[in-house]
Scaffold this active site. Structure first.
Site, PDB file in Angstrom:
ATOM      1  N   ARG A   1       0.861  -1.191   0.000  1.00 10.34           N
ATOM      2  CA  ARG A   1       0.000   0.000   0.000  1.00 10.34           C
ATOM      3  C   ARG A   1       0.890   1.231   0.000  1.00 10.34           C
ATOM      4  O   ARG A   1       1.643   1.461   0.936  1.00 10.34           O
ATOM      5  CB  ARG A   1      -0.899  -0.006   1.229  1.00 10.34           C
ATOM      6  CG  ARG A   1      -1.889   1.152   1.310  1.00 10.34           C
ATOM      7  CD  ARG A   1      -2.779   0.999   2.530  1.00 10.34           C
ATOM      8  NE  ARG A   1      -3.842   1.979   2.560  1.00 10.34           N
ATOM      9  CZ  ARG A   1      -3.716   3.206   3.070  1.00 10.34           C
ATOM     10  NH1 ARG A   1      -2.580   3.608   3.587  1.00 10.34           N
ATOM     11  NH2 ARG A   1      -4.747   4.033   3.060  1.00 10.34           N
TER      12      ARG A   1
ATOM     13  N   SER B   1     -12.564  -2.837   1.774  1.00 10.79           N
ATOM     14  CA  SER B   1     -12.685  -2.049   3.003  1.00 10.79           C
ATOM     15  C   SER B   1     -14.139  -1.643   3.202  1.00 10.79           C
ATOM     16  O   SER B   1     -14.782  -1.150   2.268  1.00 10.79           O
ATOM     17  CB  SER B   1     -11.845  -0.771   2.907  1.00 10.79           C
ATOM     18  OG  SER B   1     -10.492  -1.078   2.766  1.00 10.79           O
TER      19      SER B   1
ATOM     20  N   LYS C   1      -4.456   6.588   7.540  1.00 14.48           N
ATOM     21  CA  LYS C   1      -5.241   6.629   6.305  1.00 14.48           C
ATOM     22  C   LYS C   1      -5.813   8.030   6.182  1.00 14.48           C
ATOM     23  O   LYS C   1      -6.698   8.419   6.932  1.00 14.48           O
ATOM     24  CB  LYS C   1      -6.364   5.593   6.369  1.00 14.48           C
ATOM     25  CG  LYS C   1      -7.243   5.564   5.126  1.00 14.48           C
ATOM     26  CD  LYS C   1      -8.168   4.371   5.148  1.00 14.48           C
ATOM     27  CE  LYS C   1      -9.149   4.427   3.992  1.00 14.48           C
ATOM     28  NZ  LYS C   1      -9.726   3.130   3.680  1.00 14.48           N
TER      29      LYS C   1
HETATM   30  N1  TZP Z   1      -7.848   1.443   6.481  1.00 13.70           N
HETATM   31  C1  TZP Z   1      -8.616   1.756   7.521  1.00 13.70           C
HETATM   32  S1  TZP Z   1      -7.736   2.453   8.765  1.00 13.70           S
HETATM   33  C2  TZP Z   1      -6.272   2.302   7.899  1.00 13.70           C
HETATM   34  C3  TZP Z   1      -6.520   1.736   6.666  1.00 13.70           C
HETATM   35  C4  TZP Z   1      -5.544   1.459   5.611  1.00 13.70           C
HETATM   36  C5  TZP Z   1      -4.967   2.747   8.431  1.00 13.70           C
HETATM   37  C6  TZP Z   1      -4.431   1.847   9.489  1.00 13.70           C
HETATM   38  O1  TZP Z   1      -3.176   2.288   9.941  1.00 13.70           O
HETATM   39  P1  TZP Z   1      -2.724   2.199  11.468  1.00 13.70           P
HETATM   40  O2  TZP Z   1      -1.372   2.894  11.495  1.00 13.70           O
HETATM   41  O3  TZP Z   1      -2.587   0.748  11.809  1.00 13.70           O
HETATM   42  O4  TZP Z   1      -3.752   2.917  12.287  1.00 13.70           O
END
Ligand code: TZP
Ligand code: MG
Length: 222
Positions: free
Chosen positions: A44, A113, A143
């Site tokens: 990603r 998602s 995100k």
């Molecule tokens: N999708 C929902 S929250 C997120 C993604 C890609 C980010 C998660 O990152 P982290 O650092 O584990 O909170």
């Protein structure tokens, strides 16, 4: 490419994010994740060019193969196809999942998602999605376009109503993962807590131990 399309039984889903990787390359971070036993890696990178992503995916795809791990590409169906990934992960603003299935064929996993029950319903009814991303469970700034955190209630709803594999994500860390697991999810994804650790291997070991203790305290983990 995996032969039969089935979401792996695994506890921790590793995701790249060079921005939070303390100067280490995605390749280096993935290598450490794989050496620590992670069996599911998602590539990603939101800000890279297609070519940069493709070049990195080629290398990481091979690393995953060598470690018997699944390799999933975020967003870019054409990159997933080009590197023969095991899966593609899309969000609500990406190509619709039935179109993704048409493009990738039957062998590739599709993850979606979701953050509302309606999205989960649609995904399950589509019959083409292999697992659901569930979150953000907690607030996260990783995100950029994330909706407000959905909390554990949404996860509870999915655990109670569906058998499709679930991956909880968003603000999950070693410090709170036990609580998420106790809500009945088998697999969690973490970005910053893993890629941002000084010692990735040690952090993964600690997280997995915490997960396994939390699972052991449950009667019927799924
Ligand atoms: N999708 C929902 S929250 C997120 C993604 C890609 C980010 C998660 O990152 P982290 O650092 O584990 O909170
Ligand atoms: Mg996306």
């Amino acid at each position: 490419m995996i032969e039969t399309r089935r979401f792996p039984q695994t506890d921790l889903y590793g995701i790249t994010a060079s921005e939070y990787s303390l100067g280490r390359s995605n390749q280096e971070v993935v290598q450490q994740m794989l050496e620590a036993g992670i069996k599911l890696i998602q590539y990603r990178e939101k800000e890279f060019t297609i070519r940069q992503k493709y070049d990195e995916c080629l290398v990481i795809r091979q690393l995953c193969r060598e470690h018997d791990a699944y390799f999933i590409v975020n967003d870019d169906v054409h990159i997933a196809l080009a590197v023969e990934a095991d899966g593609i992960h899309v969000g609500q603003d990406d190509l619709p999942v039935d179109k993704v299935r048409e493009l990738v064929g039957e062998k590739m996993l599709i993850g979606l998602s979701t953050f509302t029950p309606q999205q989960a319903d649609q995904a399950v009814n589509s019959g083409v999605v292999d697992y659901l991303g569930v979150g953000p469970i907690y607030d996260t700034s990783t995100k950029k376009e994330a909706c407000v955190s959905v909390g554990l209630e949404y996860l509870d709803y999915l655990v109670q109503h569906y058998r499709i594999p679930l991956v909880a994500i968003g603000g999950i860390k070693q410090s709170n993962v036990a609580n998420v697991i106790r809500h009945g999810v088998t697999c969690v994804a973490m970005i910053t807590d893993v890629v941002g650790a000084d010692n990735i291997g040690q952090r993964i070991k600690a997280i997995r131990e915490t997960i396994s203790i939390a699972k052991a305290s449950l009667e019927k983990p799924r």
